[in-house]
Design a protein around this motif. Structure first.
Motif, PDB file in Angstrom:
ATOM      1  N   GLU A   1       1.220  -1.299  -0.313  1.00  0.00           N
ATOM      2  CA  GLU A   1       0.395  -0.136   0.304  1.00  0.00           C
ATOM      3  C   GLU A   1       0.760   1.334  -0.188  1.00  0.00           C
ATOM      4  N   GLY A   2       2.236   1.199   0.870  1.00  0.00           N
ATOM      5  CA  GLY A   2       3.040   2.290   0.657  1.00  0.00           C
ATOM      6  C   GLY A   2       4.245   1.987   1.555  1.00  0.00           C
ATOM      7  N   LEU A   3       4.640   3.044   2.432  1.00  0.00           N
ATOM      8  CA  LEU A   3       5.801   2.918   2.110  1.00  0.00           C
ATOM      9  C   LEU A   3       6.891   3.927   4.096  1.00  0.00           C
ATOM     10  N   VAL A   4       6.518   3.223   4.750  1.00  0.00           N
ATOM     11  CA  VAL A   4       7.913   4.729   6.168  1.00  0.00           C
ATOM     12  C   VAL A   4       8.632   4.735   5.405  1.00  0.00           C
ATOM     13  N   ASP A   5       9.250   6.221   5.498  1.00  0.00           N
ATOM     14  CA  ASP A   5      10.070   7.122   5.207  1.00  0.00           C
ATOM     15  C   ASP A   5      10.475   6.403   6.633  1.00  0.00           C
ATOM     16  N   LEU A   6      11.955   6.361   7.368  1.00  0.00           N
ATOM     17  CA  LEU A   6      12.941   6.255   8.245  1.00  0.00           C
ATOM     18  C   LEU A   6      13.190   7.629   8.536  1.00  0.00           C
ATOM     19  N   ILE A   7      13.291   8.663   7.561  1.00  0.00           N
ATOM     20  CA  ILE A   7      13.857   9.557   8.029  1.00  0.00           C
ATOM     21  C   ILE A   7      13.361  10.753   8.371  1.00  0.00           C
ATOM     22  N   SER A   8      12.184  10.780   7.858  1.00  0.00           N
ATOM     23  CA  SER A   8      11.015  11.568   8.873  1.00  0.00           C
ATOM     24  C   SER A   8      10.083  10.842   9.848  1.00  0.00           C
ATOM     25  N   MET A   9      10.126   9.892   9.469  1.00  0.00           N
ATOM     26  CA  MET A   9       9.574   8.821  10.518  1.00  0.00           C
ATOM     27  C   MET A   9       7.820   9.190   9.887  1.00  0.00           C
ATOM     28  N   LYS A  10       7.499   9.034   9.007  1.00  0.00           N
ATOM     29  CA  LYS A  10       5.790   9.412   8.681  1.00  0.00           C
ATOM     30  C   LYS A  10       5.365   8.253   7.376  1.00  0.00           C
ATOM     31  N   ALA A  11       4.729   8.208   7.448  1.00  0.00           N
ATOM     32  CA  ALA A  11       3.925   6.978   5.660  1.00  0.00           C
ATOM     33  C   ALA A  11       3.253   7.628   4.779  1.00  0.00           C
ATOM     34  N   ALA A  12       3.801   7.090   3.729  1.00  0.00           N
ATOM     35  CA  ALA A  12       3.349   7.769   2.775  1.00  0.00           C
ATOM     36  C   ALA A  12       2.574   6.551   2.320  1.00  0.00           C
TER      37      ALA A  12
END
Length: 323
Positions: free
Chosen positions: A96-107
């Motif tokens: 469904e999407g990806l979690v960005d580990l730099i900003s700690m948000k999910a897209a």
């Protein structure tokens, strides 16, 4: 400029020629097939030209895809200091999407072709994994970047801007490879990749290019990427076209204008620039002038691959590619 090189071993010279003139690259690896023999070859070519790269694990929507196995292969088989900077939300059919580990948000990706990107909080069931993978990413970065390493040892909080700056330094120095993932076919993760290309990979002024000064016993000189410096350009690809020979040039410094004269370094001949075009696949766009860092095409110029052109002020020859 984006150059898409073929993957097949028969066209490996195209990869060689592209990596000679590119400032940075995205190494695409299949989430099911992983690191294959041709990946080894391309990796070797990248290391030869010291090209910084981001690795992109593609086809995450296929049956049997496993990004963590691929990250392991990048470390073992290619000896890269590779660290994932994303974790997937769902896998195979449920991507469904990806979690960005730099900003700690999910897209998450919505719409018919995944073109709509929505940012939100990390799903509760992935919170622990995200923390663990983020810690691993910071540790890998701390090993190669002093500023991040210092904060890591003092157990201080690292901001998003500091993390990106550290990752950029380490990537340009070829000591770290950020690993991203997604599915190009379903248009998931590609948008985030392009954003990180801008954040992490170098621009032409941050890459050091050397040439041989023919007027000074072929001494090595550093070519500064600046439009106000003398012109230095390298012909890296030739193509037959209905209008005569099409010569692809990479400008390392200086400016080239339509109608001006350039000097062919090897023969010393003066050549008039009849027409400058910017290529977009098989479409052409006429341009009046191009500056340092650009890739452009010339028509009707007689030269060979690997030849250099200058404006006559210097006698520099760019080092040619490895064959």
């Amino acid at each position: 400029n984006l150059i898409d090189t073929p993957g097949h071993v028969d066209f490996t010279i195209e990869v060689e020629r592209a990596l000679r003139v590119l400032d940075a690259a995205v190494l695409v690896v299949c989430a099911v097939g992983g690191v294959q023999s041709q990946t080894n070859t391309v990796d070797r070519q990248m290391k030869r030209y010291k090209v910084p790269r981001i690795a992109f694990i593609n086809k995450m929507d296929r049956m049997g895809s496993d990004p963590w196995r691929i990250v392991g292969q990048l470390r073992e088989k290619l000896q890269l200091n590779a660290g994932a900077i994303q974790i997937p939300i769902g896998i195979e059919d449920t991507l469904e999407g990806l979690v960005d580990l730099i900003s700690m948000k999910a897209a998450t990706f919505h719409g018919e072709k995944g073109e709509e990107v929505r940012w939100g909080e990390i799903p509760a069931d992935l919170a622990d994994e995200a923390k663990e993978k983020r810690a691993e990413m910071i540790e890998l970065l701390a090993n190669v970047d002093d500023a991040i390493g210092e904060k890591f040892l003092l157990e201080e909080e690292i901001t998003e801007a500091e993390m990106i700056a550290g990752m950029r330094r380490a990537t340009i120095a070829n000591t770290f490879v950020p690993v991203m993932m997604g599915s190009a076919y379903k248009n998931r993760g590609v948008q985030l990749l392009l954003d990180r290309v801008q954040d992490i990979l170098p621009d032409p002024t941050e890459v050091s290019n050397t040439a041989l000064d023919l007027s000074n016993n072929e001494a090595e000189v550093v070519v500064k990427c600046d439009s106000d410096e003398p012109l230095v350009a390298l012909a890296f690809k030739l193509q037959d076209s209905p209008f005569g020979q099409l010569t692809y040039l990479r400008l390392y410094s200086g400016t080239m204008k339509k109608g001006e004269n350039v000097v062919h370094v090897n023969s010393g001949k003066k050549i008039k620039v009849p027409r400058l075009v910017r290529m977009h696949s098989n479409e052409m766009e006429d341009v009046a002038e191009v500056k340092a860092g650009d890739i452009v095409c010339l028509f009707g110029v007689d030269c060979a691959t690997g030849d250099s052109f200058t404006d006559g002020k210097v006698k520099y020859s760019m080092t040619s590619m490895h064959v």
